[in-house]
Each structure stands twice: as structure tokens, then as C-alpha cells.
Design an enzyme around this catalytic site. Structure first.
Site, PDB file in Angstrom:
ATOM      1  N   ASP A 217       0.864  -1.180   0.000  1.00  0.00           N
ATOM      2  CA  ASP A 217       0.000   0.000   0.000  1.00  0.00           C
ATOM      3  C   ASP A 217       0.902   1.232   0.000  1.00  0.00           C
ATOM      4  O   ASP A 217       2.059   1.154   0.436  1.00  0.00           O
ATOM      5  CB  ASP A 217      -0.924   0.007   1.232  1.00  0.00           C
ATOM      6  CG  ASP A 217      -2.155   0.873   0.997  1.00  0.00           C
ATOM      7  OD1 ASP A 217      -3.269   0.334   0.909  1.00  0.00           O
ATOM      8  OD2 ASP A 217      -1.997   2.117   0.888  1.00  0.00           O
ATOM      9  N   ASP A 300     -13.034  -9.052 -13.270  1.00  0.00           N
ATOM     10  CA  ASP A 300     -14.434  -8.657 -13.074  1.00  0.00           C
ATOM     11  C   ASP A 300     -14.712  -7.265 -13.641  1.00  0.00           C
ATOM     12  O   ASP A 300     -15.865  -6.864 -13.747  1.00  0.00           O
ATOM     13  CB  ASP A 300     -14.734  -8.679 -11.559  1.00  0.00           C
ATOM     14  CG  ASP A 300     -16.202  -8.428 -11.227  1.00  0.00           C
ATOM     15  OD1 ASP A 300     -17.065  -9.076 -11.852  1.00  0.00           O
ATOM     16  OD2 ASP A 300     -16.487  -7.584 -10.346  1.00  0.00           O
ATOM     17  N   GLU A 305     -17.193  -1.087 -20.234  1.00  0.00           N
ATOM     18  CA  GLU A 305     -18.197  -2.070 -19.807  1.00  0.00           C
ATOM     19  C   GLU A 305     -19.552  -1.673 -20.375  1.00  0.00           C
ATOM     20  O   GLU A 305     -19.850  -0.475 -20.454  1.00  0.00           O
ATOM     21  CB  GLU A 305     -18.271  -2.107 -18.270  1.00  0.00           C
ATOM     22  CG  GLU A 305     -16.976  -2.596 -17.636  1.00  0.00           C
ATOM     23  CD  GLU A 305     -17.003  -2.557 -16.101  1.00  0.00           C
ATOM     24  OE1 GLU A 305     -18.035  -2.155 -15.514  1.00  0.00           O
ATOM     25  OE2 GLU A 305     -15.979  -2.940 -15.502  1.00  0.00           O
ATOM     26  N   HIS A 335     -18.569  -7.420 -13.742  1.00  0.00           N
ATOM     27  CA  HIS A 335     -18.510  -6.402 -12.677  1.00  0.00           C
ATOM     28  C   HIS A 335     -19.536  -6.676 -11.571  1.00  0.00           C
ATOM     29  O   HIS A 335     -20.384  -5.836 -11.259  1.00  0.00           O
ATOM     30  CB  HIS A 335     -18.716  -5.000 -13.271  1.00  0.00           C
ATOM     31  CG  HIS A 335     -18.196  -3.903 -12.381  1.00  0.00           C
ATOM     32  ND1 HIS A 335     -17.647  -2.740 -12.863  1.00  0.00           N
ATOM     33  CD2 HIS A 335     -18.134  -3.790 -11.023  1.00  0.00           C
ATOM     34  CE1 HIS A 335     -17.290  -1.960 -11.850  1.00  0.00           C
ATOM     35  NE2 HIS A 335     -17.580  -2.586 -10.718  1.00  0.00           N
ATOM     36  N   GLY A 337     -18.599  -7.726  -8.395  1.00  0.00           N
ATOM     37  CA  GLY A 337     -17.936  -7.775  -7.085  1.00  0.00           C
ATOM     38  C   GLY A 337     -18.826  -7.303  -5.941  1.00  0.00           C
ATOM     39  O   GLY A 337     -18.869  -7.906  -4.876  1.00  0.00           O
ATOM     40  N   GLY A 338     -19.552  -6.221  -6.161  1.00  0.00           N
ATOM     41  CA  GLY A 338     -20.392  -5.677  -5.080  1.00  0.00           C
ATOM     42  C   GLY A 338     -21.859  -6.044  -5.264  1.00  0.00           C
ATOM     43  O   GLY A 338     -22.726  -5.489  -4.581  1.00  0.00           O
TER      44      GLY A 338
END
Ligand SMILES: O=C(O)C(=O)COP(=O)(O)O
Length: 457
Positions: A217, A300, A305, A335, A337-338
């Protein structure tokens, strides 16, 4: 998914916390101790209109409608041209990751007061242009992080067991039992790039599965469990069996995984990207997969998109789409993921509340592009009190002029903060007669620093 470290909310620094935690809990035992807040509404936007796109949770829509606001709710994203055409009559817009709010859209958004991103990422909005237009942008910094972390856990197993290949073969009638190139994930090393809410959550789940966790990070972060932060991206790449990305799309992160980084990864390792499509250089990924340097990938998110379900994912959208689709041990998902019931419900509630708090009370706590300002509530007894919300250019002399305009009244409380080129002032003033309101608003908004002035009562 974006790295939520970029958008942390310093609630402890907010001026709202005038009641200590002890007093709040003491008061809640005896409801008569609580001073009820006055419910505020925008004075001039009685007919607030909201445009809600991309199939945002119906809970959010219900929250808005319960306030008497008009909501137009659509399942798909809108193109820039469609938005330019439609946005002019709306006071608020709710989007997810597909709808782009550009300078051109903002120019057409004559009445727009606030933008809600019902997701983590906010790169689809021109945040600076929105701030300069006086529009705060809110998101949901962590509500879908568990969903993403769980998806990554599944992808680790799917890739290392070549599960999609075997399943696809059997669906086409081919029995192909084999163990060659299939591994347990126990004891392998997971390298997490971006240790925000998602990366950290994933770190804990992965360790419970017996993986060794490294992370990289740009800031120093306390590792959870026995995870270890490494100094350089190269170190992470060269030691990991799986590399997974959890960073926002920024100038610095676009193509952060490209030819050089693939070369630094271990032979036979895997790449997982549920962050943003442009963070990985996909043509370079294709080369790394074709040469068998990488053993697989789960992707993903993509540079381009489709805006709605049913639309093709083909070479017209991304020139390499058909090559990528044909590679073995590559898991491609749209897409998602959430995209769980839990995440969407939580995000719907969280962002709907943030938008309502801004429209009704002027609070910008949690805004990603705006100074964070809030005031303790006006109490129900303070019937003649109103709240002034003044977004203005961050330049000398503005507060003097505004306070001159407020000087006939008692200013009960006031707070102002700035971020870059804009500043935001909230002031609660007492005993304002209804007939004073238009003049008061004119006086405050007549300075050349004025961006948006609203009165709430
Ligand atoms: O939360 C995010 O940033 C995501 O990428 C999820 O996007 P979505 O709400 O599925 O369009």
C-alpha cells in the site's frame, strides 16, 4: 473497488459531536431527556426531483419517496448525451459505476444539488468540476467490501483448481478428471495490492483459509492477523502465488500492472482484478497468459463495460475481448464484485441517508469532494430558526460579507470549512420571519464568490 482509504470520514473531527457518548446513552434510557430535532426542508425545492439510475436498491427509492420527493428510477446507465438531455430538471442523481458525470453533464445540470454514487468508486464523476459547481458527491466507502472479499476467496479456489475449465468441459459432455496443475490454496501466498476496507477484510478471510498474506500500500497500515506489509510492489509480485488488486482508479494506478509487472510475477501465479478495469493492462495480461507465465486470471472489471444487461461484450467494446474470452483458466465476470443483496441494501440505505441529510440539513459529512461540514440539530422548540447553507469560492472577505447579511439576526451556531477552491458555511439563525427570507437569500448570494445558497427551515 476503490481503496476506501482515499475517502475516509473523520467523524471525530466533526463539530457535530457535542454530546458525549455517555450522555447519549444516558439520555436514551429516558426519552424525556432528549431534545427532539426540528425536521428541516429546503425552502425553495418543495418539488425535489431525483434521477436514480443503474438499478439502485428500491430501499433507497422508498427513502426518497417517503419524503415526498419525485423519483425517476431506471435499471440502466445513461450515456453522456442522454444525461445532457435529461438532467436539467433534476435536483439529485444516483448512479453506480457505469454512468459518467462529466463537465458537459454538469453544465447541463442547471438544478443539480447533489450526486450519490451508490458504490465505492467515484472515478466516474468529475469530482473537481462537481465541487466547483457547488455539488457534493457521496459514496458508500465500505458497504460492499465483504461481498468483494468473498468473491476473491472463491476466485482463489476456482483458479487454482481450474474449476471453470472442468465445469465447461463436462457441460459440453467431456469427462476430464485430472490433478496436474491443480493446487490447494493452503500454504500459498496471497499478495494484496491496496489494504483498504476490502484488502484488509480479504486478508483476514485468506488467513483463516491457511494462506500467507502480503500486502502493498502507498501508506503504512497496521497489518491484521499475521499479514505483512512489503515495501515495494516488486517484492509483492515476486513472492505471491496470487496477486489481487484493491486500489482506486487514479492517474497513478492506471496500467499499474503491465508487461514489467507480469514479468516480475512468479511463473505459474494468478492475477485477480475486481478493482477497476484500467488498473491492469489487458493486452499485456493476454501475452502473459498465452506464454503460460501466468496460470490464470479472474477479471471482473474492464476498461469499457456495457451500460445494461444483455449488451454484447465484444471487440467493438474492447478490441481484445474475443482473444481474452478464448483463453483457458480465465474467469470473466460482469462487474459483480459488489452485486449481492446484502451489499446493495446497505449501500442503498447509506447513500440515500447521505443525500437526504444533505438536501434537508445541509450536512456534507462523508462527501468525497467537499469540505465536511455539519451542525448540531435545531431543536423542535426553535420554530423560527432557519439554516443557511452557503457554498462559495474559497477567497478572502466572503465570511465578512455573509456575516453582515446575517447581522440583523442572532447566529445560534455557525461552522465553515474549505477544500481547495471551494468553501462551505452552515449557519443557524434565530427568529427569521417568512417575509425576510427572499431578501436574506439575495443578500448572501449577491457576492461574486457565491456558488450555491440554500435556506432550510
Ligand atoms: O463499488 C464499486 O466501486 C464497484 O465497482 C461496484 O460497482 P457497481 O455498483 O456494481 O456498479
Amino acid at each position: 473497488m476503490s481503496n476506501p482509504n482515499q475517502t475516509t470520514v473523520s467523524a471525530s473531527a466533526s463539530p457535530v459531536t457535542s454530546i458525549s457518548i455517555h450522555d447519549r446513552f444516558r439520555a436514551s434510557k429516558d426519552a424525556s431527556n432528549l431534545r427532539h430535532p426540528k425536521v428541516l426542508h429546503p425552502l425553495e425545492n418543495e418539488g425535489l426531483r431525483l434521477l436514480i439510475l443503474e438499478n439502485i436498491s428500491l430501499d433507497a427509492v422508498a427513502t426518497f419517496r417517503a419524503q415526498g420527493w419525485h423519483v425517476d428510477h431506471y435499471a440502466k446507465a445513461m450515456s453522456e448525451d442522454e444525461l445532457v438531455d435529461k438532467i436539467g430538471t433534476y435536483h439529485a442523481i444516483g448512479i453506480r459505476s457505469k454512468t459518467k458525470i462529466t463537465q458537459r453533464v454538469l453544465n447541463a445540470a442547471a438544478k443539480l444539488l447533489v450526486i450519490g454514487c451508490f458504490c465505492i468508486g467515484t472515478n466516474q464523476v468529475d469530482l473537481k468540476a462537481a465541487a466547483l459547481t457547488g455539488i457534493p458527491v457521496f459514496n458508500s466507502p465500505f458497504s460492499n467490501s465483504r461481498s468483494v472479499a468473498e468473491l476473491v476467496m472463491s476466485e482463489l479456489v476456482v483458479l487454482s483448481r481450474q474449476l471453470f475449465e472442468r465445469s465447461f468441459e463436462l457441460r459440453t459432455g467431456l469427462w476430464n478428471k485430472q490433478s496436474k496443475g491443480c493446487w490447494e490454496i493452503r500454504g500459498k501466498t496471497l499478495g494484496i495490492i491496496g489494504y483498504g476496507h476490502i484488502g484488509a477484510q480479504l486478508s483476514v478471510l485468506a488467513e483463516s483459509f491457511g494462506l500467507r498474506v502480503l500486502f502493498y500500500d502507498v501508506v503504512n497500515i497496521m497489518p491484521l492477523g499475521t499479514a505483512r506489509q512489503v515495501e515495494t510492489l516488486d517484492k509483492l509480485l515476486s513472492e505471491s502465488d496470487f496477486v489481487t488488486l484493491h486500489v482506486p482508479e487514479l492517474e497513478d494506478t492506471i496500467n499499474m500492472i503491465s508487461t514489467e509487472q507480469f514479468a516480475a510475477m512468479k511463473k505459474g501465479s494468478y492475477l485477480i482484478n475486481n478493482a477497476r478495469g484500467r488498473v491492469v493492462d489487458i493486452p499485456a495480461l493476454i501475452v502473459a497468459l498465452q506464454s503460460k507465465h501466468l496460470a490464470g486470471a479472474a477479471i471482473d472489471v474492464f476498461p469499457a463495460e456495457p451500460g445494461a444487461n444483455g449488451a454484447p461484450f465484444d471487440d467493438a467494446l474492447n478490441p481484445w475481448a474475443s482473444v481474452l474470452r478464448a483463453l483457458p483458466n480465465v474467469v470473466l465476470t460482469p462487474h459483480i464484485g459488489g452485486s449481492t443483496e446484502e451489499a446493495q441494501t446497505m449501500i442503498g440505505q447509506e447513500v440515500a441517508q447521505a443525500l437526504s441529510r444533505y438536501l434537508d440539513y445541509g450536512s456534507t459529512i462523508g462527501a468525497v469532494n467537499f469540505p465536511e461540514v455539519d451542525l448540531r440539530a435545531i431543536t423542535a422548540e426553535q420554530t423560527g430558526n432557519i439554516r443557511v447553507c452557503h457554498v462559495h469560492k474559497n477567497q478572502p472577505g466572503v465570511l465578512k460579507l455573509v456575516n453582515e447579511a446575517l447581522s440583523p439576526y442572532n447566529v445560534e451556531k455557525q461552522y465553515s470549512d474549505s477544500k481547495g477552491e471551494i468553501a462551505y458555511l452552515l449557519a443557524d439563525i434565530a427568529d427569521v420571519g417568512a417575509r425576510d427570507l427572499p431578501g436574506l437569500k439575495d443578500r448572501i448570494s449577491s457576492t461574486d464568490a457565491n456558488i450555491i445558497t440554500r435556506l432550510l427551515a
